[in-house]
Every structure is written in structure tokens, then in C-alpha cells.
Write an enzyme that holds these catalytic residues in place. Sequence first.
Site, PDB file in Angstrom:
ATOM      1  N   GLU A 289       3.002  -3.177  13.046  1.00 43.69           N
ATOM      2  CA  GLU A 289       4.011  -3.092  11.997  1.00 43.69           C
ATOM      3  C   GLU A 289       5.368  -2.840  12.654  1.00 43.69           C
ATOM      4  OE1 GLU A 289       3.438  -2.987   8.512  1.00 43.69           O
ATOM      5  OE2 GLU A 289       1.269  -3.220   8.670  1.00 43.69           O
TER       6      GLU A 289
ATOM      7  N   GLY B  54      -6.664  -6.309   3.351  1.00 43.33           N
ATOM      8  CA  GLY B  54      -6.299  -7.736   3.368  1.00 43.33           C
ATOM      9  C   GLY B  54      -7.160  -8.609   2.486  1.00 43.33           C
TER      10      GLY B  54
ATOM     11  N   ASP C 291      -0.952   3.758   7.661  1.00 43.15           N
ATOM     12  CA  ASP C 291      -1.270   2.538   6.908  1.00 43.15           C
ATOM     13  C   ASP C 291      -2.711   2.596   6.375  1.00 43.15           C
ATOM     14  OD1 ASP C 291      -0.970  -0.611   6.532  1.00 43.15           O
ATOM     15  OD2 ASP C 291      -2.785  -0.300   7.715  1.00 43.15           O
TER      16      ASP C 291
ATOM     17  N   LYS D  28      -4.304   3.107   2.363  1.00 48.83           N
ATOM     18  CA  LYS D  28      -5.374   2.292   1.761  1.00 48.83           C
ATOM     19  C   LYS D  28      -6.511   3.186   1.268  1.00 48.83           C
ATOM     20  CE  LYS D  28      -4.093  -1.428   4.913  1.00 48.83           C
ATOM     21  NZ  LYS D  28      -4.293  -2.000   6.248  1.00 48.83           N
TER      22      LYS D  28
ATOM     23  N   ILE E 120     -10.395  -8.716   2.065  1.00 51.51           N
ATOM     24  CA  ILE E 120     -11.659  -8.195   1.518  1.00 51.51           C
ATOM     25  C   ILE E 120     -11.425  -7.763   0.061  1.00 51.51           C
ATOM     26  CG2 ILE E 120     -13.452  -6.438   1.733  1.00 51.51           C
ATOM     27  CD1 ILE E 120     -12.788  -6.158   4.683  1.00 51.51           C
TER      28      ILE E 120
ATOM     29  N   GLY F  81       1.933  -9.563  18.222  1.00 53.86           N
ATOM     30  CA  GLY F  81       2.606  -9.444  16.919  1.00 53.86           C
ATOM     31  C   GLY F  81       1.783  -8.685  15.893  1.00 53.86           C
TER      32      GLY F  81
ATOM     33  N   LYS G  97       0.829  -1.227   0.000  1.00 51.58           N
ATOM     34  CA  LYS G  97       0.000   0.000   0.000  1.00 51.58           C
ATOM     35  C   LYS G  97       0.850   1.258   0.000  1.00 51.58           C
ATOM     36  CE  LYS G  97      -0.057  -2.444   3.287  1.00 51.58           C
ATOM     37  NZ  LYS G  97      -0.587  -3.597   3.975  1.00 51.58           N
TER      38      LYS G  97
HETATM   39  N1  HSE Z   1      -1.019  -3.437  10.006  1.00 48.52           N
HETATM   40  C1  HSE Z   1      -2.222  -3.559   9.253  1.00 48.52           C
HETATM   41  C2  HSE Z   1      -3.389  -3.745  10.206  1.00 48.52           C
HETATM   42  C3  HSE Z   1      -2.218  -4.702   8.289  1.00 48.52           C
HETATM   43  O1  HSE Z   1      -3.212  -3.791  11.402  1.00 48.52           O
HETATM   44  O2  HSE Z   1      -4.502  -3.808   9.710  1.00 48.52           O
HETATM   45  C4  HSE Z   1      -1.391  -4.418   7.086  1.00 48.52           C
HETATM   46  O3  HSE Z   1      -1.816  -3.296   6.424  1.00 48.52           O
END
Ligand code: HSE
Length: 428
Positions: free
Chosen positions: A192, A136, A203, A207, A138, A189, A107
Site C-alpha cells: 500500500e 478481495g 489493513d 477486514k 473471496i 508493487g 475497508k
Molecule cells: N494490501 C492488501 C493486501 C490488499 O496485500 O492484501 C488490499 O487490502
Amino acid sequence: MTEPLRLGIAGLGTVGVGVLKIIRQKAALLEARGGRQITISAVGARNRSKERGVPLDGYDWEDDPVELAKRDDIDVFVELIGGSDGPAKASTEAALRAGKDVVSANKALLAHHGQALAELAEANGSVLRFEAAVAGGIPVVKALTEGLAGNDIQRIMGVMNGTCNYILTRMESAGLTYDEAFAEADGLGYLEADPTLDVGGIDAGHKLSLLSAIAFGTQVDFDAVELEGIGRVSIEDIRQAADMGYKVKLLGVCQMTGRGLEQRMSPCLVPATSPLGQLDGGTNMVVIEGDQVGQIVMRGAGAGEGPTASAVIGDVLDIARGTRVSTFGQPSDRLTKPKPASTATPAPYYLRLMLLDKPGALAKVAAVLGEAGVSINRMRQRSHDQNTAPVLIVTHKTTRAALDNALAAMVGTGVVEGEPVALRIEHV
Ligand code: HSE
């Protein structure tokens, strides 16, 4: 017989391993659906010796992703390296220049260089697909580009960062502070490598900018996304919002208005009973409103091995079938330069103030709001034992500028302690 479609895969992290597994385990299904065999010629990653739980011995290894991208024995370069520049960009450009098709989950790369890469792809007769980059598993890129292509898109809203949604949900459901919920997400985990990408809204903003380009036929303009992360959302606001029938979400909204293209990614209140309000945990949701179709709600896993690899494979199979869609749904020279909206569409706001508990304090605040043209819809004063009283206000629709004037003037009243909290309420 149709020749196999040969892949080169750069990046063998969670998503890369997921892609390998699907290709190894579902060869017959993919061949049936794609109309040709899907094979892997070569792979590469930073660390060759790492144990990944999937055999790599059947594939050539390339340390250098640019070399991998240019190999004669690949048709499709699958870029799963990540990062807006560096090897991801260099290898994607090399693949497109060599006439390869590219499938990317990146992205950041697309948000920063989408227009130039789309032009490069077209100049070389290649396609560049990026379903896995947005939400992801979708299939929202495909939905917007293909299934909803007959609509004027009016608005897109999305919770597109599962980590932020997880943190906000845990703050609400378990009463954790932001720091505690952040630490929990870290332990699982979810974050990022650079957590500000998640919690800073970057992030999710990447998107949103990609969906916006497809929806409104504009060049990707990530720099114009109004960004605010979740770091300042307090447990107090989550509780008070819940009490008034709202949930706090890191919500992306894009819409074309008479004032220009509005793209926002910020913590907002949404009605608790709405689909977005009911989205708990690390899940994503995208809501699309089209003039013909009405409202579409898509919900699913926004990250993780299986879901993200599923999106990559969807793009690979399209290429295998011969489906060649422009990167952003129309030729890149037709995408217009967007004019960013100067102001956001008026909306109601939630305000939380600490008022000195003395005669006339509330009247002063009400006067300041009234003078700025901000009308109060609902108001509550919480019980308290100190000499300051928490006051919650829901305004009628107002512009952000009017609200900012009112907030600035509140400082001068001498009855408001600390900085008032203001969160937009999005009607969804
Ligand atoms: N780190 C992103 C999230 C996933 O937590 O949705 C990858 O873009």
C-alpha cells in the site's frame, strides 16, 4: 422494460479500471444475471489525464466525488477512492443522503465509520455493500451475511493481507530476511502507499473487524482489535517453527467468548499441514466455523484488478436484482456494542530463548515457567558453538498473562540473553 441501473464510479485506480472493463466487456452477461442493463453515467478520479488503458469518453467526468455521488443520473455510487476519511467519507455520506445505494471497496472507511454509515443508509432507504473491502475476490461478506445466516458463528480465522503472506512465504521459501522480502514485495508493487497498513496488520485488522460485526451482530469495533504486525518476525523463527511442524502467518481470529469479543490480528504459528499452513504467496484464506455448517474454508486472490472488481460487480448485480441486505446483515439498531474480551483464549505458545550455556541455566528457565503455571510440552536445544544456546519451547495451553509473568521473571534469572520471542500457536 426495466430501467438500466446507472453507476457513478469514483476512483479509477486498479480496481476502478477493473470494474470498467467488466462492465464494458460483459454487458450481456451482466444484463442477463442482473435482470437489467448496467450502465455508467459518470466517473471521476484525482488525475483526469492519466492513461488507464480503457476508454472514458462515453462517460461524464466529475472532479469532485461529492458532486458525482449526488448526480440525478446515478442510482449507485461506487466508491473506490480509499482512505478512512476525506473525500471517500464525504462522498459516501453524500450519496447515502441523496438516497443512492453505495458499493464500496473501502475497508478503512467501513472499519472506522461502519456503524454510522449503516445507520445513514437505513435512514435514507439505501443499501451499502462492501464485498470488495474484505479479502478481495473471496465472497466472504456474502457468505457470512446470506449463505451462513442460519448459523451461530463460533470463530473466524483469516489470512487477509496477501502482501504479508507473500513476505512471510518468501522468507521461508527463499531464505530472505524480512527487509529483503519487504523490498521484493515493494518492487512488485504489492505494498500500500503507506506500507504500515500492510505490515503493521492494520489493513487485515480492518477486514477482521468487518467480518466480526457480521458474525456476532455487533457494532464494528476496529479500535478493540489487538494488532501486531510482522516486522518482528525473524527468519530464525520461521525456520525453527518449520522444523517443529508449523508455519508463521499473520492470522486474524475473532470469536465471542464468555469474556467478551476477542479480535486479534497477529503473527501466529499454525500447523504446516492445515489449510492455513499451506497458504503460500499473496493469496488470502478465510476459515469460518458455524454451529450448523461446521468449518468452511474459502481461498482466493485478496487483491488485484480482476478479483477485487469481481467483488464490486457482485454487489452491483445484487442491487440490480433488488436484493437489499442490511450493511452488517441485520438492521443497524439491532447491532450491540461489543464488550472487548479482557484476555485472549488460552493457547499454546512457541518460545525461543538464548540461554547462557552453563550448568543449571535450563533448570532456572523451567522453574520460572513452572512457578508461573506454564507447562512445557516440547523443548529443544539447538546445536551451537558460542557460549549461548538457542532453546525452543512449545508450551501447553496457557493464558497470555501467565506467559507474560514467566517472560518477565526470566529476565531476573540472569541466564537468558536478550528478549525471548513468544508466538501464539493457533489450532486451526
Ligand atoms: N494490501 C492488501 C493486501 C490488499 O496485500 O492484501 C488490499 O487490502
